[in-house]
Design an enzyme around this catalytic site. Structure first.
Site, PDB file in Angstrom:
ATOM      1  N   GLY A   1      -2.196  -4.195   1.135  1.00 20.13           N
ATOM      2  CA  GLY A   1      -2.351  -5.399   1.938  1.00 20.13           C
ATOM      3  C   GLY A   1      -1.396  -6.523   1.591  1.00 20.13           C
TER       4      GLY A   1
ATOM      5  CG  HIS B   1      -1.043   3.774   4.763  1.00 20.15           C
ATOM      6  ND1 HIS B   1      -1.827   3.117   5.692  1.00 20.15           N
ATOM      7  CD2 HIS B   1      -0.569   2.833   3.922  1.00 20.15           C
ATOM      8  CE1 HIS B   1      -1.830   1.821   5.411  1.00 20.15           C
ATOM      9  NE2 HIS B   1      -1.071   1.623   4.354  1.00 20.15           N
TER      10      HIS B   1
ATOM     11  CG  ASP C   1      -3.510   4.771   8.392  1.00 21.99           C
ATOM     12  OD1 ASP C   1      -2.621   5.648   8.453  1.00 21.99           O
ATOM     13  OD2 ASP C   1      -3.637   4.020   7.419  1.00 21.99           O
TER      14      ASP C   1
ATOM     15  CB  SER D   1      -0.930   0.015   1.215  1.00 14.74           C
ATOM     16  OG  SER D   1      -0.192  -0.084   2.419  1.00 14.74           O
TER      17      SER D   1
END
Length: 247
Positions: free
Chosen positions: A98, A213, A210, A61
């Site tokens: 992922g 990232h 999050d 990702s």
């Protein structure tokens, strides 16, 4: 040559990163192999010359551009930065959100064989999902080794963008995980960015909510930090593929 990672702030932030990562749902697994094209809100200003060598960004990702517009992904912004600096390059996004090293190993041949042109350089950015899932470092090492061995067999130079384990994974895990990238870079004579996320660690303004990232500004910070190394690796790869004749 390679600056050491600043241990204390990086490790403290990695602990928070790991806790956030383990508590969130896994990102979508859908294949997102994309070119670095212009997208609304993040235009790629510099045209790519038709004869530009190809860099394949093969990763998870962090390459795919999780929750970002297509033109804001790392490969898209890297392509723009390289060409703006006079380094001709077409950067193809072969990032899958992922992906573990095992999943990436399984799709490597398919990805390479479906490229219109053979890449001059492959960037490999994997391992973060292995760590977040607590997979054995020996497994991560074996999968990355197999990926690099296949790229070597095909005569494609490699650049590794490395990962570090969060300290809450335990001292034994960290000791087994962190040396994987330097060791494989040495084994395969690959260029190395020791820790891909270092430019955004402990900088929430450059991260998505999050805390794992990069946001669009974080991607640009990573591009700024890594572009010189990528340009150098590409130049070396082109020289290896097309050595100048001796006078």
């Amino acid at each position: 040559m390679r600056a050491p990672v600043s241990a204390v702030p990086v490790l403290a932030a990695l602990a928070a990163l790991s806790l956030a990562g383990c508590s969130r749902d896994k990102a979508p697994d859908a294949l997102e192999t994309r070119g670095a094209t212009t997208a609304a809100g993040a235009p790629v200003a510099t045209a790519v010359p038709a004869d530009a060598p190809v860099i394949l960004a093969f990763g998870d990702s962090l390459y795919a551009g999780y929750q970002l517009d297509q033109g804001q992904s790392y490969p898209a912004r890297l392509q723009a930065a390289l060409n703006a600096a006079g380094v001709k390059a077409r950067v193809i996004n072969a990032g899958v959100s992922g992906d573990t090293t095992a999943a990436a190993r399984q799709r490597l041949a398919f990805t390479l064989e479906n490229q219109p042109r053979k890449p001059a350089l492959v960037m490999v950015g994997l391992g973060g999902n292995d760590m977040l899932r607590g997979l054995p470092p020996a497994q991560t090492r074996a999968n990355l080794d197999a990926i690099l061995a296949e790229l070597k067999r095909r005569g494609i130079p490699v650049m590794l963008t490395g990962m570090l384990a969060a300290p809450n994974m335990g001292a034994d895990y960290v000791a087994a995980f962190n040396p994987i990238w330097p060791a494989l870079a040495k084994k395969y004579d690959a260029a190395l960015v020791p820790f891909f996320l270092q430019p955004i660690i402990a900088r929430p303004a450059l991260q998505l909510p999050d805390h794992m990232h990069p946001n669009a500004q974080g991607v640009d910070a990573i591009v700024t930090a890594t572009q010189p190394a990528v340009a150098q690796a590409l130049a070396k790869a082109l020289h290896q593929n097309n050595p100048s004749p001796r006078a």
